[in-house]
Design an enzyme around this catalytic site. Structure first.
Site, PDB file in Angstrom:
ATOM      1  N   ASP A  82      -9.514  -9.518  -2.171  1.00  0.00           N
ATOM      2  CA  ASP A  82      -8.618  -8.501  -1.634  1.00  0.00           C
ATOM      3  C   ASP A  82      -7.551  -8.197  -2.684  1.00  0.00           C
ATOM      4  OD1 ASP A  82      -6.843  -7.173   0.332  1.00  0.00           O
ATOM      5  OD2 ASP A  82      -5.710  -9.037   0.213  1.00  0.00           O
TER       6      ASP A  82
ATOM      7  N   THR B  91      -4.026  -6.443  -2.167  1.00  0.00           N
ATOM      8  CA  THR B  91      -2.631  -6.653  -1.795  1.00  0.00           C
ATOM      9  C   THR B  91      -2.398  -8.068  -1.269  1.00  0.00           C
ATOM     10  OG1 THR B  91      -2.784  -4.385  -1.040  1.00  0.00           O
ATOM     11  CG2 THR B  91      -0.714  -5.526  -0.601  1.00  0.00           C
TER      12      THR B  91
ATOM     13  N   ASP C 234      -5.708 -12.513   2.254  1.00  0.00           N
ATOM     14  CA  ASP C 234      -4.467 -13.019   2.843  1.00  0.00           C
ATOM     15  C   ASP C 234      -4.131 -12.389   4.177  1.00  0.00           C
ATOM     16  OD1 ASP C 234      -3.948 -10.477   1.748  1.00  0.00           O
ATOM     17  OD2 ASP C 234      -1.801 -10.907   1.819  1.00  0.00           O
TER      18      ASP C 234
END
Ligand code: ADP
Ligand code: MG
Length: 344
Positions: free
Chosen positions: A29, A31, A228
């Site tokens: 991922d 961000t 996250d």
């Protein structure tokens, strides 16, 4: 597991240690995983008759209820400008797209272009191209109030200092790196180019991230997913190994088998190496145990008796049994020590 924990790599189960060494694809991922996940507001650009402060006040009020990194950035920017925030009502997080709700009796939608379309908020081509000219690789949040666009906010985030080294280490060990982000293509390419990631999937929904994991798995690949956010959770669950950032959301951490306490991606390379070393150690241990038994049992049964008159007393058997345990434990401790030295 202990050595990993001392180095900020938490394994939830032993199976993860065994599987990790087979991983050949890492979907990551953007961000909060490749980047710090601490974006800051660059610009607030009104497209209607509303001041920057008024736009930020509305947006930040709604985002008080969200745990997305962008939300935290907006709230912080509002605090810096000393804006009075109102309590949000009917807050709804639209994972991977943005958030909606009511602030000061007005309905508000915050997020990407898809969310605006979903909320029937039209973005004119002029507005869209203005956004394009301003973003230069930044993330963008459209602000829609009562069904029309009032402006947009651009944010930038830094790549973690450890990310580049981590990706190099993984690439060298033969892992194919793929980026999957809910952010728009320009922002994704901006970060991808900095890091030399060639395989980039932008504007990906949480379901899209999951589908991407399946796509590689169906191709016979062993996939690790690192993320996250809430939006990463389905993919983390589906991947052969889910890796969460300790700095991220609880959902991601609960879903993943491995958590990197400080979110340092070099932990993935270290964990993979630990996985290889652990399994090698397990095989050595099996060999030790086997060796004691294949020598001890036939002698005790008397294979040497006709030639040398040799038998093993039960006391020696007991000693051999303990020695075998000692060598196994000793070998495992040796691994612990050598790994600790290497990781330090
Ligand atoms: P990533 O996959 O890179 O972690 P997300 O899927 O979380 O990104 O978000 C994708 C996009 O959706 C963001 O770039 C932003 O435009 C929008 N978005 C998501 N959540 C929010 C939020 N709480 N506030 C504003 N925008 C959001
Ligand atoms: Mg994220």
């Amino acid at each position: 597991m202990g050595t990993g924990a001392q180095n900020g790599i938490l394994f939830k189960d032993a199976a993860a240690i065994e599987t990790l060494r087979h991983v050949d694809t890492l979907i990551v991922d953007k961000t909060g995983t490749l980047t710090e996940g601490k974006p800051t507001v660059d610009r607030i650009i009104p497209t209607a008759d509303m001041s920057q402060d008024a736009i930020l006040q509305m947006a930040a009020s709604l985002e008080q209820a969200s745990e997305h990194p962008i939300a935290r950035a907006l709230v912080k920017a509002a605090q810096i400008r000393n804006l009075q925030l109102s309590a949000p009502l009917e807050f709804k997080a639209v994972s991977g797209f943005g958030a909606t709700g009511r602030v000061d009796q007005q309905s508000i939608a915050l997020g990407n272009l898809t969310l605006m379309h979903q909320c029937n908020i039209s973005v004119t081509p002029v507005e869209a191209s203005e956004v394009q000219s301003q973003i230069e690789g930044r993330s963008v949040v459209y602000v829609g109030i009562n069904g029309s666009i009032v402006g947009f906010i651009t944010l930038s985030d830094h790549v973690k200092t450890s990310t580049s080294e981590a990706l190099n280490m993984l690439t060298q060990s033969g892992v194919h790196i793929v980026m999957a982000t809910g952010d728009h293509h320009r922002a994704a390419a901006h970060i991808g180019n900095q890091l030399g990631i060639h395989s980039i999937h932008a504007d990906v929904t949480p379901e899209g991230k999951l589908a991407l994991v399946e796509l590689f798995q169906n191709d016979g690949r062993i996939v690790a997913m690192a993320g996250d956010g809430i939006n990463d959770a389905p993919a983390l669950a589906k991947a052969n190994i889910g890796i969460a950032m300790g700095t991220g959301t609880d959902i991601a951490i609960n879903t993943a088998q491995i958590t990197l306490v400080k979110g340092d991606l070099r932990g993935i390379a270290a964990a993979k190496q630990l996985s290889v070393a652990t399994v090698r150690n397990m095989k050595q241990n099996l060999l030790f145990a086997l060796l004691y038994n294949t020598i001890g049992i036939p002698i005790a049964a008397g294979v040497l008796y006709p030639f040398t008159g040799m038998l093993l007393s039960p006391m020696i058997a007991a000693l051999a049994m303990s020695l075998s345990s000692l060598s196994v434990v000793g070998n495992a401790l040796r691994l612990g020590l050598s790994q600790k030295r290497q990781m330090a």
